[in-house]
Design a protein around this motif. Structure first.
Motif, mmCIF file in Angstrom:
data_model
loop_
_atom_site.group_PDB
_atom_site.id
_atom_site.type_symbol
_atom_site.label_atom_id
_atom_site.label_comp_id
_atom_site.label_asym_id
_atom_site.label_seq_id
_atom_site.Cartn_x
_atom_site.Cartn_y
_atom_site.Cartn_z
ATOM 1 N N VAL A 16 -1.318 1.574 0.194
ATOM 2 C CA VAL A 16 -0.449 0.720 1.010
ATOM 3 C C VAL A 16 0.048 -0.471 0.190
ATOM 4 N N VAL A 17 -0.840 -1.098 -0.579
ATOM 5 C CA VAL A 17 -0.451 -2.236 -1.415
ATOM 6 C C VAL A 17 0.568 -1.806 -2.465
ATOM 7 N N LEU A 18 0.356 -0.660 -3.099
ATOM 8 C CA LEU A 18 1.306 -0.166 -4.096
ATOM 9 C C LEU A 18 2.654 0.177 -3.470
ATOM 10 N N LEU A 19 2.643 0.730 -2.280
ATOM 11 C CA LEU A 19 3.879 1.062 -1.582
ATOM 12 C C LEU A 19 4.664 -0.198 -1.225
ATOM 13 N N VAL A 20 3.977 -1.224 -0.730
ATOM 14 C CA VAL A 20 4.638 -2.493 -0.409
ATOM 15 C C VAL A 20 5.196 -3.130 -1.681
#
Length: 164
Positions: A16-20
């Protein structure tokens, strides 16, 4: 089982952090790619203040685009484009038609310079961008609904006669 759940949760959180981060850095990465491609194609220095490509809404915005002349033409800006904003029709594009809903084109300045040997900076640019073999066009142009055009100034400089 708890350890497996903890690692799965951590992996999900990392994803999720990488996607954001990818979504937030998308425009920055595209801007850097566009600058390097323009430099490679034209051989000229370029500055792009902002490039925004709408992922959710169909628009492209370029702000503070400046293309500089070579040193033999004075090194000043060749083209100064404060804003280019394009809104397009996404369903028409899926059908193979390019329908532009809105174009805002604000051209502040164009500098045409003729060097001491008689060549124009735009002639040099044209020669640098020799046409590549054409690919088949899969998109047909179907019109512009609204065009806001702002034209600034055109400067003509002849380095053979700098007094004029």
């Amino acid at each position: 089982m708890k350890t497996l759940f903890k690692w799965a949760f951590r992996a999900f959180l990392l994803l999720v952090v990488l996607l954001v981060a990818a979504v937030l850095l998308f425009d920055t990465a595209i801007r850097a790619l566009a600058e390097s491609r323009i430099r490679a194609e034209t051989g000229l220095e370029v500055r792009l203040g902002r490039l925004e490509i709408g992922l959710l809404n169909p628009k492209v915005t370029i702000e503070n685009f400046v293309l500089y002349n070579r040193a033999e033409f004075g090194g000043a800006p060749m083209v100064d484009l404060p804003e280019l904003h394009v809104e397009y029709d996404r369903p028409a594009l899926r059908e193979g038609r390019l329908h532009l809903k809105l174009i805002r084109f604000n051209l502040a300045e164009v500098n045409v310079v003729r060097s001491k040997d008689g060549k124009s900076n735009f002639d040099e640019l044209k020669a640098a961008m020799e046409p590549k073999p054409k690919r088949e066009q899969k998109v047909a142009f179907s019109g512009i609904d609204a065009l806001n055009l702002s034209l600034g100034k055109l400067k003509l400089t002849d380095l053979r006669e700098p007094d004029k």
